[in-house]
Design an enzyme around this catalytic site. Sequence first.
Site, short mmCIF file in Angstrom:
data_model
loop_
_atom_site.label_atom_id
_atom_site.label_comp_id
_atom_site.label_asym_id
_atom_site.label_seq_id
_atom_site.Cartn_x
_atom_site.Cartn_y
_atom_site.Cartn_z
N ARG A 59 -3.55 -4.77 7.62
CA ARG A 59 -4.54 -3.73 7.96
C ARG A 59 -5.77 -4.70 8.76
O ARG A 59 -6.29 -4.13 9.63
CB ARG A 59 -5.28 -3.00 6.81
CG ARG A 59 -4.23 -1.86 6.20
CD ARG A 59 -4.97 -1.10 5.24
NE ARG A 59 -5.25 -2.03 3.80
CZ ARG A 59 -6.11 -1.81 2.83
NH1 ARG A 59 -6.73 -1.15 3.16
NH2 ARG A 59 -5.84 -2.56 1.99
N ASP A 118 0.92 -1.03 -0.04
CA ASP A 118 0.14 -0.04 -0.01
C ASP A 118 0.97 1.31 -0.05
O ASP A 118 2.08 1.34 0.35
CB ASP A 118 -0.99 0.22 1.09
CG ASP A 118 -1.96 -0.98 1.26
OD1 ASP A 118 -2.17 -1.40 0.05
OD2 ASP A 118 -2.55 -1.52 2.19
N TYR A 141 6.69 -8.68 8.32
CA TYR A 141 6.39 -7.15 8.68
C TYR A 141 6.88 -6.56 10.00
O TYR A 141 6.70 -7.21 10.82
CB TYR A 141 5.06 -6.92 8.07
CG TYR A 141 4.39 -7.34 6.84
CD1 TYR A 141 4.50 -6.40 5.95
CD2 TYR A 141 4.04 -8.38 6.63
CE1 TYR A 141 3.83 -6.58 4.69
CE2 TYR A 141 3.27 -8.78 5.30
CZ TYR A 141 3.39 -7.87 4.25
OH TYR A 141 3.06 -8.08 3.08
N ASP A 192 -6.48 1.87 8.09
CA ASP A 192 -5.29 2.48 8.31
C ASP A 192 -5.53 3.93 8.27
O ASP A 192 -6.42 4.51 8.29
CB ASP A 192 -4.21 2.01 7.10
CG ASP A 192 -4.75 2.03 5.86
OD1 ASP A 192 -5.79 3.02 5.56
OD2 ASP A 192 -3.99 1.78 4.62
#
Length: 241
Positions: free
Chosen positions: A186, A52, A80, A94
């Site tokens: 997310r 993203d 991540y 988000d």
Amino acid sequence: MKQKPVHEAMQEFLDGQVILIDKPLRWTSFDAVKKIRILTGVSKVGHAGTLDPLATGLLIICTGRFTKKINEYMGMEKEYTGSFTIGATTPTFDLESEPADFKEINHLTEADLQQAAQSLTGEILQTPPIHSAIKKDGKPVYLLARKGHEVKLEPRKITISAFDITKIELPVIEFKVVCSTGTYIRSLASDFGKILGAGAYLSSLRRTRIGSFSVNDAMLPLQFEERINKMKQASEGQANA
């Protein structure tokens, strides 16, 4: 798309290369692909897994015949790091949208946070966010969501191999997650907030690993551009010698 002749120094990219890019904040994954197309002159370029715009980190970009490996790389385990903000939600899960529905969080303990993370570890069912590029009836669902259409997505089975909370400074917690392909961090943030009964959204995200590929070995787009310019200059220097 017909391939135009490329600079002599760019032949290796035309033949096929795997390029590790450290995607900057607010770049789209396509921005990075477009940059490499322009710099190398190679038209056949693709990436192995979207990040993203508000995420940074590892993007695997393939050129030439190596684009055939994209699906293989997309299926690899991912790692991540990032942060969740507790005590509010956003429509996109988000910071692409404004936080709302604020709730009190003073009662939450470290044990509560660790228990929530533990409950989201292992093989779980996860519903993708409606503000995502998943296609329904041939259209990305985020386009339907933006128009106010009702979007219903089915839960998917994913694996969270590790979900470690690395720092707590409420309302923000920092984490490291190792997960299977198809995981939406997310959605993980949203589910984490639901378990706590206080809401949560993803406030920062960085992809640090895909399979055995590490962001430590990746280049920023500017560094890649400098490398390409040096390759072209060296090639022209040899030609003029």
